[in-house]
Write a protein that holds these residues in place. Structure first.
Motif, PDB file in Angstrom:
ATOM      1  N   MET B  64      -5.234  -3.869   2.424  1.00 54.07           N
ATOM      2  CA  MET B  64      -5.337  -3.194   1.125  1.00 54.07           C
ATOM      3  C   MET B  64      -6.293  -2.003   1.211  1.00 54.07           C
ATOM      4  N   ASN B  65      -7.375  -2.159   1.989  1.00 54.55           N
ATOM      5  CA  ASN B  65      -8.298  -1.036   2.183  1.00 54.55           C
ATOM      6  C   ASN B  65      -7.597   0.070   2.963  1.00 54.55           C
ATOM      7  N   ALA B  66      -6.858  -0.327   3.997  1.00 56.35           N
ATOM      8  CA  ALA B  66      -6.133   0.649   4.816  1.00 56.35           C
ATOM      9  C   ALA B  66      -5.112   1.409   3.978  1.00 56.35           C
ATOM     10  N   ALA B  68      -5.106   1.905   0.651  1.00 56.31           N
ATOM     11  CA  ALA B  68      -5.786   2.810  -0.286  1.00 56.31           C
ATOM     12  C   ALA B  68      -6.145   4.106   0.436  1.00 56.31           C
ATOM     13  N   HIS B  69      -6.593   3.968   1.661  1.00 56.15           N
ATOM     14  CA  HIS B  69      -6.923   5.123   2.508  1.00 56.15           C
ATOM     15  C   HIS B  69      -5.659   5.928   2.821  1.00 56.15           C
ATOM     16  N   LEU B  74      -8.468   6.779  -2.553  1.00 54.24           N
ATOM     17  CA  LEU B  74      -9.920   6.565  -2.624  1.00 54.24           C
ATOM     18  C   LEU B  74     -10.525   7.369  -3.751  1.00 54.24           C
ATOM     19  N   PRO B  75     -11.484   6.831  -4.480  1.00 58.26           N
ATOM     20  CA  PRO B  75     -12.176   5.552  -4.276  1.00 58.26           C
ATOM     21  C   PRO B  75     -11.571   4.377  -5.054  1.00 58.26           C
ATOM     22  N   ALA B  76     -10.247   4.388  -5.306  1.00 60.06           N
ATOM     23  CA  ALA B  76      -9.633   3.305  -6.089  1.00 60.06           C
ATOM     24  C   ALA B  76     -10.001   1.931  -5.536  1.00 60.06           C
TER      25      ALA B  76
END
Lengths: 385, 385
Positions: B64-66, B68-69, B74-76
């Protein structure tokens, strides 16, 4: 307008090396939390389980369904929340949303992880899967990032190496007052400075241990809280943010963007600023992270958090105690449990049940970090007693 | 009062055997969804990723971080939602809560799984980790439960074996009208009845395939929806429930308690009953589950759903089409994607963009099942055009 959300109970198991498997750890914390609040299991409508990797660690998934079953919560809705090492903080956000949206009138959050049965190499492999594969393949694991960042911080801000040791010493000291902490052992600055090098300049005592454990919190609307408790806490602010997945793409590695962004959201919702926070639990997976978070949260000027550590301002009797629980450093870091346990400590402080660690506090903050700041949640709680 | 939540965009990738890895699959669906809605990436405040087991399948967590990137969000805030094979449906509930609580004004949900690079034995092992270890160790996997339950259903309700074959035939027929479906192939009742036995009385064509793929939906408050779209859907009801983790503890294996409980919640919130539903996507991981869900949802009397299949009432031109997309049977079942893809089909039907599969519909329902009914979410959508 969404519902105001209260926390009316909490618990944590003993953190450390445990014989129990993940299902037992989760059930222990969940049951103790319902007991603490005096809420019957059939009142629970939603269950969130913060857990990063029970599948990888134990070959068991579906732990949220199993826990709903084990605690007698059926037919309550159950869901697992993962945000890597910030899964606990994400669980707080999920639990808050479930109550604030009106979907649930009683939400149980249980965070846990079972890790110590795996070798350090296996655990490191599982945890390193958080990062970008290019970083991992080249050996840049989370401890490596911590070492690189610590070097940069000490150089750029002319901070003494001793200041990092003082974070470890303080958190170990606090841990001796927390019987649930993994370590019950004071250490000296000298011991910290002479412990084995792990990722230069960081040494053994700059790192949190590998830990088994779980923690739980119970959330409900304010008006329901009043039925069950006299003393409780209110979630006055909560926010979450993501930073770059690839750490080297960050403009300044000493600024934790996710902490800045998530705390701005939480402060705005709570209608307060950093100066209003009396006590905080920060994600000191590595000692250097306590400084970076203090600065990103506005507790210290950029490049000056180390002075607070040297002056003792973050100790239990300081201006603003940081990590009264012992922090991840001394209490331990069972991934999915940590964010929940941070908030549990704040809850205990706000309802005046922190025993030997009690500090005067009306407002507390918990900041939970995933990856090397890849994802962050910040939650602010206020006492209602 | 919580916000009314709208769906203003959706997408799915081609389902099947894909060369892309999980990060690419998720990014493809996420990007296509934002394009579909005409919403810029920087408007997204929350991102939920429905995924059961990227760590187990690919050694990659933090997807999920990947994502969003990768999508420039970002910065969601980003979080992974896991509810085993019902992760997609749980993602809908999480996305709904994020908007309904006021935490986010634009929430992107992306569900996906990458499975086909692993052997069937490996995939089966990963999926079986959902169940109670006692069941798994004794060989009672999900297909075994399906076989046992199908036998019971056919015997108890005097249903012909052909009725199950007709589910497969219908869903394959619908799949030929869906270019994103894994299979583009009609089958006959005879072929289904003569295919190899997998778990007696169920045969090859009674089972969904192993699949790679992803799907996405975009959620926002009603008043924001009106800025972006003329035709959109509203989430009029949503509910979730858990059933026993140990399947043999259920009073009647032919009654899916989680479907009953979650749909009662969803119907109540929507203020409608089963007769008001024009079209539905059900979790036909095994053909027998289509009957059990139709009955638990109130679409058919207990023991009579098979008659609807024999009469053709569930076909595209029937009274109430079931699985117009081709269902899991023909479209494929990439675990975390399936619940999102079900709701995407309903969305397409409600905004009139379902092409050759279009049926007349104002109200649609999606029911996503984890384990063997261990966890279930039901969501109801209404057209706003």
């Amino acid at each position: 307008m969404s519902e105001t959300v209260a926390v009316i109970g909490g618990s944590m198991t003993k953190f450390g090396q445990r014989e129990a498997w993940i299902r037992e750890l989760l059930a222990d914390a969940g049951e103790a939390c319902l007991d603490d609040a005096g809420v019957p299991s059939d009142a629970v409508e939603h269950l969130y389980v913060s857990n990063m990797a029970s599948g990888e660690f134990e070959g068991q998934t579906g732990v949220m369904n199993a826990l709903a079953h084990d605690l007698g919560l059926l037919p309550a809705y159950s869901q697992r929340v993962d945000q890597t090492s910030a899964s606990g903080g994400a669980g707080i956000y999920a639990a808050w949303q479930s109550v604030a949206s009106g979907a649930s009138e009683m939400t149980l959050l249980v965070g846990g992880e079972k890790m110590t049965h795996r070798s350090t190499a296996e655990s490191t492999d599982i945890i390193a899967s958080i990062t970008h594969p290019a970083e991992y393949k080249h050996g840049v694991t989370l401890p490596s990032f911590a070492g690189l960042t610590a070097r940069l911080y000490l150089d750029r801000f002319d901070a003494p190496r001793e200041s990092l040791a003082r974070v470890a010493v303080k958190n170990h000291e606090n841990g001796t007052r927390n019987r649930k902490a993994q370590f019950q052992k004071e250490i000296t600055v000298e011991e910290a400075l002479e412990s084995p090098i792990i990722a230069d300049p960081l040494r053994l005592y700059d790192f949190c241990p590998v830990t088994d454990g779980s923690a739980a919190l119970l959330f409900c609307p304010l008006e329901v809280a009043e039925e069950y408790a006299d003393d409780y806490a209110v979630v006055s602010g909560v926010g979450g943010a993501t930073d770059t997945h690839v750490v080297h793409e960050r403009e300044d590695p000493t600024t934790m963007g996710g902490v800045v962004d998530s705390s701005e959201e939480a402060y705005e919702m709570a209608g307060i600023g950093p100066d209003d926070v009396d006590v905080a639990e920060l994600h000191d997976m590595f000692t250097i992270l306590e400084f970076l978070q203090m600065e990103a949260l506005g507790f210290a000027e950029k490049g000056h958090a180390w002075e607070h550590a040297m002056d003792g301002r973050t100790k239990l009797d300081g201006d603003r105690p940081i990590n009264p629980s012992g922090g991840l450093k001394s209490k331990g870091h069972p991934l999915g449990a940590s964010g929940v346990a941070q908030a549990y400590e704040i809850y205990e402080q706000l309802v005046g049940e922190a025993g030997d660690r009690q500090v005067p506090a009306e407002t507390g903050l918990a900041c939970n970090v995933g990856g090397f700041g890849n994802c962050v949640t910040t939650a602010i709680f206020e006492a209602n007693r």
